[in-house]
Write an enzyme that holds these catalytic residues in place. Structure first.
Site, PDB file in Angstrom:
ATOM      1  N   ASN A   1       0.839  -1.205   0.000  1.00 29.37           N
ATOM      2  CA  ASN A   1       0.000   0.000   0.000  1.00 29.37           C
ATOM      3  C   ASN A   1       0.868   1.246   0.000  1.00 29.37           C
ATOM      4  O   ASN A   1       1.970   1.267   0.545  1.00 29.37           O
ATOM      5  CB  ASN A   1      -0.970  -0.010   1.193  1.00 29.37           C
ATOM      6  CG  ASN A   1      -0.389   0.650   2.424  1.00 29.37           C
ATOM      7  OD1 ASN A   1      -0.469   1.869   2.573  1.00 29.37           O
ATOM      8  ND2 ASN A   1       0.221  -0.141   3.304  1.00 29.37           N
TER       9      ASN A   1
ATOM     10  N   SER B   1       5.728   4.945   8.710  1.00 24.79           N
ATOM     11  CA  SER B   1       5.046   4.650   7.442  1.00 24.79           C
ATOM     12  C   SER B   1       5.908   5.152   6.288  1.00 24.79           C
ATOM     13  O   SER B   1       6.456   6.244   6.353  1.00 24.79           O
ATOM     14  CB  SER B   1       3.675   5.329   7.402  1.00 24.79           C
ATOM     15  OG  SER B   1       2.806   4.666   8.273  1.00 24.79           O
TER      16      SER B   1
ATOM     17  N   ASN C   1       5.009   6.067   3.311  1.00 26.05           N
ATOM     18  CA  ASN C   1       4.309   6.789   2.241  1.00 26.05           C
ATOM     19  C   ASN C   1       4.127   8.278   2.472  1.00 26.05           C
ATOM     20  O   ASN C   1       3.417   8.938   1.716  1.00 26.05           O
ATOM     21  CB  ASN C   1       2.957   6.117   1.981  1.00 26.05           C
ATOM     22  CG  ASN C   1       3.132   4.647   1.668  1.00 26.05           C
ATOM     23  OD1 ASN C   1       3.952   4.293   0.815  1.00 26.05           O
ATOM     24  ND2 ASN C   1       2.416   3.782   2.368  1.00 26.05           N
ATOM     25  N   THR C   2       4.735   8.807   3.540  1.00 22.80           N
ATOM     26  CA  THR C   2       4.790  10.262   3.732  1.00 22.80           C
ATOM     27  C   THR C   2       6.256  10.646   3.641  1.00 22.80           C
ATOM     28  O   THR C   2       7.068  10.184   4.458  1.00 22.80           O
ATOM     29  CB  THR C   2       4.216  10.657   5.113  1.00 22.80           C
ATOM     30  OG1 THR C   2       2.832  10.321   5.146  1.00 22.80           O
ATOM     31  CG2 THR C   2       4.377  12.153   5.375  1.00 22.80           C
TER      32      THR C   2
ATOM     33  N   ASN D   1       5.967  -1.670  11.338  1.00 24.29           N
ATOM     34  CA  ASN D   1       5.183  -1.174  10.210  1.00 24.29           C
ATOM     35  C   ASN D   1       5.527  -1.991   8.954  1.00 24.29           C
ATOM     36  O   ASN D   1       6.195  -3.021   9.052  1.00 24.29           O
ATOM     37  CB  ASN D   1       5.496   0.326  10.008  1.00 24.29           C
ATOM     38  CG  ASN D   1       4.260   1.086   9.558  1.00 24.29           C
ATOM     39  OD1 ASN D   1       3.603   0.682   8.604  1.00 24.29           O
ATOM     40  ND2 ASN D   1       3.952   2.179  10.232  1.00 24.29           N
TER      41      ASN D   1
HETATM   42  C1  LIG Z   1      -3.629  -0.988   3.588  1.00 22.00           C
HETATM   43  C2  LIG Z   1      -2.757  -0.730   4.766  1.00 22.00           C
HETATM   44  C3  LIG Z   1      -2.748   0.528   5.345  1.00 22.00           C
HETATM   45  C4  LIG Z   1      -1.954   0.780   6.461  1.00 22.00           C
HETATM   46  N1  LIG Z   1      -1.985   2.008   7.029  1.00 22.00           N
HETATM   47  C5  LIG Z   1      -1.276   2.235   8.173  1.00 22.00           C
HETATM   48  C6  LIG Z   1      -1.373   3.476   8.838  1.00 22.00           C
HETATM   49  O1  LIG Z   1      -2.108   4.362   8.444  1.00 22.00           O
HETATM   50  N2  LIG Z   1      -0.626   3.642   9.964  1.00 22.00           N
HETATM   51  C7  LIG Z   1       0.190   2.653  10.461  1.00 22.00           C
HETATM   52  O2  LIG Z   1       0.836   2.857  11.494  1.00 22.00           O
HETATM   53  N3  LIG Z   1       0.280   1.466   9.845  1.00 22.00           N
HETATM   54  C8  LIG Z   1      -0.433   1.232   8.731  1.00 22.00           C
HETATM   55  N4  LIG Z   1      -0.342   0.024   8.116  1.00 22.00           N
HETATM   56  C9  LIG Z   1       0.601  -0.984   8.644  1.00 22.00           C
HETATM   57  C10 LIG Z   1      -0.082  -1.988   9.578  1.00 22.00           C
HETATM   58  O3  LIG Z   1      -0.607  -1.357  10.705  1.00 22.00           O
HETATM   59  C11 LIG Z   1       0.926  -3.062  10.007  1.00 22.00           C
HETATM   60  O4  LIG Z   1       1.938  -2.467  10.780  1.00 22.00           O
HETATM   61  C12 LIG Z   1       1.560  -3.777   8.822  1.00 22.00           C
HETATM   62  O5  LIG Z   1       0.624  -3.964   7.796  1.00 22.00           O
HETATM   63  C13 LIG Z   1       2.124  -5.143   9.216  1.00 22.00           C
HETATM   64  O6  LIG Z   1       1.093  -5.983   9.708  1.00 22.00           O
HETATM   65  P1  LIG Z   1       0.371  -7.119   8.806  1.00 22.00           P
HETATM   66  O7  LIG Z   1       1.455  -7.896   8.132  1.00 22.00           O
HETATM   67  O8  LIG Z   1      -0.450  -7.895   9.775  1.00 22.00           O
HETATM   68  O9  LIG Z   1      -0.476  -6.377   7.827  1.00 22.00           O
HETATM   69  C14 LIG Z   1      -1.126  -0.247   6.991  1.00 22.00           C
HETATM   70  C15 LIG Z   1      -1.142  -1.516   6.403  1.00 22.00           C
HETATM   71  C16 LIG Z   1      -1.939  -1.771   5.303  1.00 22.00           C
HETATM   72  C17 LIG Z   1      -1.931  -3.152   4.695  1.00 22.00           C
END
Ligand SMILES: Cc1cc2nc3c(=O)[nH]c(=O)nc-3n(C[C@H](O)[C@H](O)[C@H](O)COP(=O)(O)O)c2cc1C
Length: 350
Positions: free
Chosen positions: A116, A181, A183-184, A248
């Site tokens: 993402n 993150s 993406n910023t 993250n």
């Molecule tokens: C679509 C998407 C959007 C995300 N947006 C954020 C966000 O806004 N802030 C954040 O701290 N992490 C964000 N994450 C990261 C998740 O909170 C998590 O740290 C990361 O996806 C790893 O966990 P997972 O493998 O269970 O998805 C996002 C992840 C995904 C897939």
């Protein structure tokens, strides 16, 4: 059943469209008191053996939903009714912003992964604070994850985070400073201790000043060098933070621009958890996230020293009942190991 629906129907639709539809459905559920309570009774963790207390907050079970799904705090009660022990909303920024142009969310079905580059699309801290201050119909622990507004220059980042914290620390059960993150632009530079110290100190001052003293955590990237993980851990202890969320998404991949989550992140996320535990012991609450797919993964994170575990991508592929199923399986596992409480598992192999 869900696998069939996913393979035949959901994956044919644009990932972000499915996401918005799901949020809308869960927001509707959150506004339907009877149904919400019924589902909560059937699916939420109610086994006393699964209860966990961290930084003074009581969680009905260790598995929560990671940040990024409920970006605007629109449907946390609906999510809790499906069986999550907590919901981390956000990332929320001080000012409303649209995020990056679409498409910005990509499924990698064969890899059980997602990429993402959403870019913190959200309606801003004031709107989220209004939503969060409404009374809740079912018990739900809500963490609030804050990040930097994109147009704010790095030099003014502290004031921007503080503005979010002022609005969002009061209604939050815990607050998270997100500096990880991808993406910023420039956000992850804030993980350098020289920049992170004044940022965390300023936000902590705000969090400490709420009537309940809101617990404060920092969320870090898996791409930090090991020495930098150690440095953030030392800083968190020094400043008296409550915990660290690791990790993250990663930018170490060869696909679309953006952060990769899910199965390919599992090994590094676990490695960072182990490193943190070795460094800080139980002086900080560790929240493990990244590639958690099933009960074995949750158990492994607990044994390695996590008090709480989060997932997001695992839920996308595991289906709506994913968290409820894992909590039920955890109940059985706790008993099989002759434990009275899941807290006995935390840090056992650390
Ligand atoms: C679509 C998407 C959007 C995300 N947006 C954020 C966000 O806004 N802030 C954040 O701290 N992490 C964000 N994450 C990261 C998740 O909170 C998590 O740290 C990361 O996806 C790893 O966990 P997972 O493998 O269970 O998805 C996002 C992840 C995904 C897939």
């Amino acid at each position: 059943m869900y696998r069939l629906v996913f393979a035949q129907v959901l994956r044919r639709f644009d990932a972000e469209a499915v996401h918005h539809l799901t949020v809308r459905a869960l927001a509707l559920l959150a506004r339907a008191p009877m149904l919400k309570r019924l589902l909560h009774r059937a699916l939420a963790p109610h086994d006393p053996a699964l209860r966990v207390t961290a930084f003074g907050v009581h969680f009905p079970g260790p598995l929560g939903l990671a940040a990024g799904f409920d970006k605007d705090a629109a449907c946390a009660e609906g999510i809790a009714a499906l069986g999550f022990g907590h919901v981390e909303v956000g990332t929320i920024t001080a000012r409303a912003q649209p995020g990056n142009p679409r498409p910005r969310l990509f499924r990698l079905v064969r890899e059980y992964a997602v990429i993402n580059r959403m870019g913190f699309n959200n309606a801003g801290a004031a709107a989220a604070a209004r939503r969060l201050s409404r009374t809740r119909g079912v018990p739900v622990v809500i963490g609030v994850n804050i990040g930097k507004t994109k147009v704010v220059p790095e030099a003014e980042a502290v004031a921007d985070y503080v503005a979010s914290a002022r609005r969002l620390a009061p209604p939050a059960d815990y607050l998270v400073v997100n500096v990880s993150s991808p993406n910023t632009p420039g956000l992850r530079n804030l993980q350098a201790v020289s920049l992170l110290r004044p940022l965390l100190a300023a936000v902590k001052e705000v969090a400490d000043a709420t009537p309940r003293r809101t617990p404060l955590l920092v969320k870090i990237a898996p791409d930090l060098a090991d020495e930098d993980v150690d440095a953030v851990a030392d800083l968190a202890v020094e400043l008296g933070l409550d915990g660290i969320i690791a990790t993250n998404t990663t930018i170490r991949h060869g696909g679309e621009t953006g952060g990769l989550s899910g199965r390919p992140l599992k090994a590094r996320s676990l490695e960072v958890l182990r490193r943190l535990r070795a460094k800080v012991g139980d002086r900080l609450t560790l929240v493990s996230v990244g590639g958690v797919e099933d009960v074995d993964d949750v158990w492994e994170r607990l044994l390695a020293g996590a008090t709480l575990v989060q997932g997001y991508t695992g839920w996308i592929y595991g289906g709506p009942l994913w968290a409820s199923r894992i909590h039920r399986q955890l109940s059985r596992r706790v008993r099989r190991h002759g434990m009275k409480s899941i807290t006995e598992a935390i840090g056992r192999t650390a």
